[in-house]
Structures are given as C-alpha cells and as structure tokens.
Design a protein around this motif. Structure first.
Motif, PDB file in Angstrom:
ATOM      1  N   PHE A  95       0.838  -1.208   0.000  1.00 30.56           N
ATOM      2  CA  PHE A  95       0.000   0.000   0.000  1.00 30.56           C
ATOM      3  C   PHE A  95       0.864   1.246   0.000  1.00 30.56           C
ATOM      4  CE2 PHE A  95       0.722  -0.856   4.484  1.00 30.56           C
ATOM      5  CZ  PHE A  95       1.038   0.388   4.970  1.00 30.56           C
ATOM      6  N   TRP A  96       0.219   2.320  -0.422  1.00 28.37           N
ATOM      7  CA  TRP A  96       0.798   3.652  -0.421  1.00 28.37           C
ATOM      8  C   TRP A  96      -0.323   4.600  -0.031  1.00 28.37           C
ATOM      9  CZ3 TRP A  96       0.537   0.161  -4.281  1.00 28.37           C
ATOM     10  CH2 TRP A  96       1.723  -0.448  -4.700  1.00 28.37           C
ATOM     11  N   TYR A  97      -0.087   5.436   0.967  1.00 27.25           N
ATOM     12  CA  TYR A  97      -1.071   6.481   1.248  1.00 27.25           C
ATOM     13  C   TYR A  97      -0.368   7.792   1.495  1.00 27.25           C
ATOM     14  CZ  TYR A  97      -0.649   5.831   6.430  1.00 27.25           C
ATOM     15  OH  TYR A  97      -0.225   5.752   7.727  1.00 27.25           O
ATOM     16  N   GLU A  98      -1.115   8.850   1.270  1.00 30.02           N
ATOM     17  CA  GLU A  98      -0.594  10.199   1.463  1.00 30.02           C
ATOM     18  C   GLU A  98      -1.498  10.951   2.431  1.00 30.02           C
ATOM     19  OE1 GLU A  98       1.349  10.725  -2.984  1.00 30.02           O
ATOM     20  OE2 GLU A  98      -0.452  11.875  -2.491  1.00 30.02           O
ATOM     21  N   PHE A  99      -0.880  11.866   3.151  1.00 29.18           N
ATOM     22  CA  PHE A  99      -1.606  12.716   4.093  1.00 29.18           C
ATOM     23  C   PHE A  99      -0.736  13.922   4.409  1.00 29.18           C
ATOM     24  CE2 PHE A  99       1.069  10.076   6.732  1.00 29.18           C
ATOM     25  CZ  PHE A  99       1.467  10.891   7.763  1.00 29.18           C
ATOM     26  N   TYR A 100      -1.361  14.940   4.987  1.00 31.39           N
ATOM     27  CA  TYR A 100      -0.572  16.049   5.511  1.00 31.39           C
ATOM     28  C   TYR A 100      -0.836  16.185   6.999  1.00 31.39           C
ATOM     29  CZ  TYR A 100      -4.810  18.935   4.978  1.00 31.39           C
ATOM     30  OH  TYR A 100      -6.090  19.437   5.055  1.00 31.39           O
ATOM     31  N   ASP A 101       0.190  16.629   7.714  1.00 35.56           N
ATOM     32  CA  ASP A 101       0.088  16.745   9.164  1.00 35.56           C
ATOM     33  C   ASP A 101      -0.422  18.136   9.550  1.00 35.56           C
ATOM     34  OD1 ASP A 101       2.315  18.497   9.066  1.00 35.56           O
ATOM     35  OD2 ASP A 101       3.729  16.911   9.600  1.00 35.56           O
ATOM     36  N   THR A 102      -0.444  18.402  10.845  1.00 34.72           N
ATOM     37  CA  THR A 102      -0.996  19.668  11.344  1.00 34.72           C
ATOM     38  C   THR A 102      -0.176  20.881  10.930  1.00 34.72           C
ATOM     39  OG1 THR A 102       0.148  19.343  13.444  1.00 34.72           O
ATOM     40  CG2 THR A 102      -2.143  18.584  13.320  1.00 34.72           C
ATOM     41  N   THR A 103       1.080  20.674  10.495  1.00 32.98           N
ATOM     42  CA  THR A 103       1.907  21.791  10.028  1.00 32.98           C
ATOM     43  C   THR A 103       1.747  22.026   8.531  1.00 32.98           C
ATOM     44  OG1 THR A 103       3.889  20.503   9.477  1.00 32.98           O
ATOM     45  CG2 THR A 103       3.633  21.202  11.784  1.00 32.98           C
ATOM     46  N   GLY A 104       1.025  21.114   7.852  1.00 30.88           N
ATOM     47  CA  GLY A 104       0.863  21.215   6.405  1.00 30.88           C
ATOM     48  C   GLY A 104       1.873  20.406   5.612  1.00 30.88           C
ATOM     49  N   GLN A 105       2.771  19.701   6.301  1.00 30.35           N
ATOM     50  CA  GLN A 105       3.769  18.861   5.630  1.00 30.35           C
ATOM     51  C   GLN A 105       3.093  17.608   5.066  1.00 30.35           C
ATOM     52  OE1 GLN A 105       7.322  18.938   4.980  1.00 30.35           O
ATOM     53  NE2 GLN A 105       6.596  17.192   3.771  1.00 30.35           N
ATOM     54  N   TRP A 106       3.359  17.328   3.789  1.00 30.25           N
ATOM     55  CA  TRP A 106       2.840  16.119   3.147  1.00 30.25           C
ATOM     56  C   TRP A 106       3.756  14.941   3.411  1.00 30.25           C
ATOM     57  CZ3 TRP A 106      -1.756  15.015   1.103  1.00 30.25           C
ATOM     58  CH2 TRP A 106      -2.615  16.094   0.829  1.00 30.25           C
ATOM     59  N   TRP A 107       3.151  13.764   3.519  1.00 27.39           N
ATOM     60  CA  TRP A 107       3.846  12.507   3.766  1.00 27.39           C
ATOM     61  C   TRP A 107       3.271  11.432   2.850  1.00 27.39           C
ATOM     62  CZ3 TRP A 107       7.723  12.314   7.412  1.00 27.39           C
ATOM     63  CH2 TRP A 107       7.795  13.399   8.306  1.00 27.39           C
ATOM     64  N   ARG A 108       4.110  10.467   2.524  1.00 31.96           N
ATOM     65  CA  ARG A 108       3.634   9.249   1.863  1.00 31.96           C
ATOM     66  C   ARG A 108       4.106   8.075   2.713  1.00 31.96           C
ATOM     67  NH1 ARG A 108       5.853   9.373  -3.260  1.00 31.96           N
ATOM     68  NH2 ARG A 108       4.097  10.671  -3.885  1.00 31.96           N
ATOM     69  N   CYS A 109       3.187   7.178   3.010  1.00 31.00           N
ATOM     70  CA  CYS A 109       3.529   5.962   3.733  1.00 31.00           C
ATOM     71  C   CYS A 109       3.584   4.811   2.741  1.00 31.00           C
ATOM     72  CB  CYS A 109       2.497   5.667   4.817  1.00 31.00           C
ATOM     73  SG  CYS A 109       2.896   4.185   5.774  1.00 31.00           S
ATOM     74  N   TYR A 110       4.685   4.080   2.774  1.00 35.59           N
ATOM     75  CA  TYR A 110       4.877   2.873   1.977  1.00 35.59           C
ATOM     76  C   TYR A 110       4.796   1.693   2.935  1.00 35.59           C
ATOM     77  CZ  TYR A 110       7.172   5.851  -1.537  1.00 35.59           C
ATOM     78  OH  TYR A 110       7.468   6.801  -2.471  1.00 35.59           O
ATOM     79  N   GLY A 111       4.087   0.630   2.542  1.00 37.17           N
ATOM     80  CA  GLY A 111       4.058  -0.490   3.471  1.00 37.17           C
ATOM     81  C   GLY A 111       3.450  -1.757   2.937  1.00 37.17           C
ATOM     82  N   LEU A 112       3.439  -2.727   3.835  1.00 35.32           N
ATOM     83  CA  LEU A 112       2.871  -4.051   3.582  1.00 35.32           C
ATOM     84  C   LEU A 112       1.944  -4.414   4.727  1.00 35.32           C
ATOM     85  CD1 LEU A 112       6.169  -5.851   2.557  1.00 35.32           C
ATOM     86  CD2 LEU A 112       4.314  -5.198   1.014  1.00 35.32           C
ATOM     87  N   GLU A 113       0.903  -5.153   4.391  1.00 37.85           N
ATOM     88  CA  GLU A 113      -0.015  -5.682   5.400  1.00 37.85           C
ATOM     89  C   GLU A 113      -0.243  -7.155   5.111  1.00 37.85           C
ATOM     90  OE1 GLU A 113      -3.711  -3.554   5.257  1.00 37.85           O
ATOM     91  OE2 GLU A 113      -2.830  -1.706   5.988  1.00 37.85           O
ATOM     92  N   ASP A 114      -0.451  -7.916   6.182  1.00 41.54           N
ATOM     93  CA  ASP A 114      -0.954  -9.271   5.978  1.00 41.54           C
ATOM     94  C   ASP A 114      -2.245  -9.421   6.770  1.00 41.54           C
ATOM     95  OD1 ASP A 114      -0.552 -11.162   8.433  1.00 41.54           O
ATOM     96  OD2 ASP A 114       1.385 -10.164   8.266  1.00 41.54           O
ATOM     97  N   TRP A 115      -3.196 -10.069   6.115  1.00 41.50           N
ATOM     98  CA  TRP A 115      -4.547 -10.199   6.652  1.00 41.50           C
ATOM     99  C   TRP A 115      -4.925 -11.672   6.743  1.00 41.50           C
ATOM    100  CZ3 TRP A 115      -7.046  -6.930   2.201  1.00 41.50           C
ATOM    101  CH2 TRP A 115      -6.610  -5.599   2.267  1.00 41.50           C
ATOM    102  N   THR A 116      -5.642 -12.039   7.806  1.00 39.79           N
ATOM    103  CA  THR A 116      -6.231 -13.368   7.934  1.00 39.79           C
ATOM    104  C   THR A 116      -7.731 -13.180   8.140  1.00 39.79           C
ATOM    105  OG1 THR A 116      -4.212 -14.226   8.937  1.00 39.79           O
ATOM    106  CG2 THR A 116      -6.222 -15.537   9.234  1.00 39.79           C
TER     107      THR A 116
END
Length: 158
Positions: A95-116
């Motif tokens: 997955f990849w998601y983007e968001f901005y924090d309370t200061t207005g800085q943008w971030w992208r999170c890269y990751g993996l999930e496993d689901w059962t």
C-alpha cells in the motif's frame, strides 16, 4: 449457511481466488478511503487483532478509537492497496497512502499488510508495517480529482 454468512459477513468469502482476493483488496481500500472508523470497523471481527506499526489493537472498539485518532492527525488521507499474495484465507497487500500533518507537511507511507480472514469474510487479523517519507506538494500522487487506482506507481516505489 451461505445466506447467514452473507447477512453477517463481508463477501467475498474464503477460500479466495485471484479474482476474489483482488475484489477484497479494493473493497478494503475503498472503505478506508471513507475515513469513517464506524464504517471501517464492519470489515473486522469483533475480536479482531491488529498490529499497526508499534501499536497493538484488539476488537472493534479499539479499532474505532485508533482510526479516529489517526484521521485527526492524518489530514487529506488517500490510500491505494494492491494485492501482493494470497492463500485460502490470507491476503498480503502492498500500500501507499498520502496525508498532511498539522503543520501542512505532506507525507507518503509505503508499506505491507498481511490479513487473515474468518469464514464470514471479515478480517480476523491485520498486521501493518509502514514507513513514512516526507514529500512536497509537487510529489503528491493523489491530488483532488485523481482516482488512486489510475496512478502509475513505478518500480522505484515498490
């Protein structure tokens, strides 16, 4: 039995095929993009267990509490999930998601999930590992009006 599962669960149900695993992944993506913890919790069993980075969560009440706090901090949250692998009752996604924090800085999170999954199609276990990377406004993928599924995510970002 199938009728009871349909009424109480979240189709598609295990065992998964390539097609049903892909449907499950996009359904989860769409639900998370609502940013509504009370809707999201319905995809999980009442005794669901999570590890989200360094946070351990049990049950839908804790899921709602966690997601409420998450989306208070992560403004403009937009997510994309892609099937990585699957078995009869397990799915792994990147997955990849983007968001901005309370200061207005943008971030992208890269990751993996496993689901059962439980037999009724709801998720019984979720483990998430992710890394946040600062990005500029110009580096954003998921700008207003952009369908997250149409963004070309190159090998550089795998």
């Amino acid at each position: 039995m199938a009728s009871a599962q349909t009424d109480a669960g979240k189709p598609p149900f295990p065992p998964f095929t390539l097609e049903t695993a892909q449907i499950k992944v996009k359904a989860a993506q769409d639900m998370w993009n609502t940013r509504d913890p009370h809707k999201v919790k319905n995809g999980y069993t009442s005794d669901s267990i999570w590890r989200n980075r360094d946070t351990f969560i049990r049950g839908t009440d804790e899921i709602v509490e966690f997601l409420t706090k998450k989306w208070e901090r992560e403004n403009g949250y937009r997510l994309r999930k892609e099937l990585f692998s699957f078995t009869e009752n397990k799915i792994a996604v990147q997955f990849w998601y983007e968001f901005y924090d309370t200061t207005g800085q943008w971030w992208r999170c890269y990751g993996l999930e496993d689901w059962t999954f439980a037999e009724d199609g709801r998720m019984r276990k979720r483990q998430m590992s992710g890394n946040d990377v600062k990005i500029s406004e110009q580096e954003r993928w998921y700008k207003d009006g952009v369908d997250v599924n149409t963004v070309d995510i190159s090998e550089k970002h795998w």
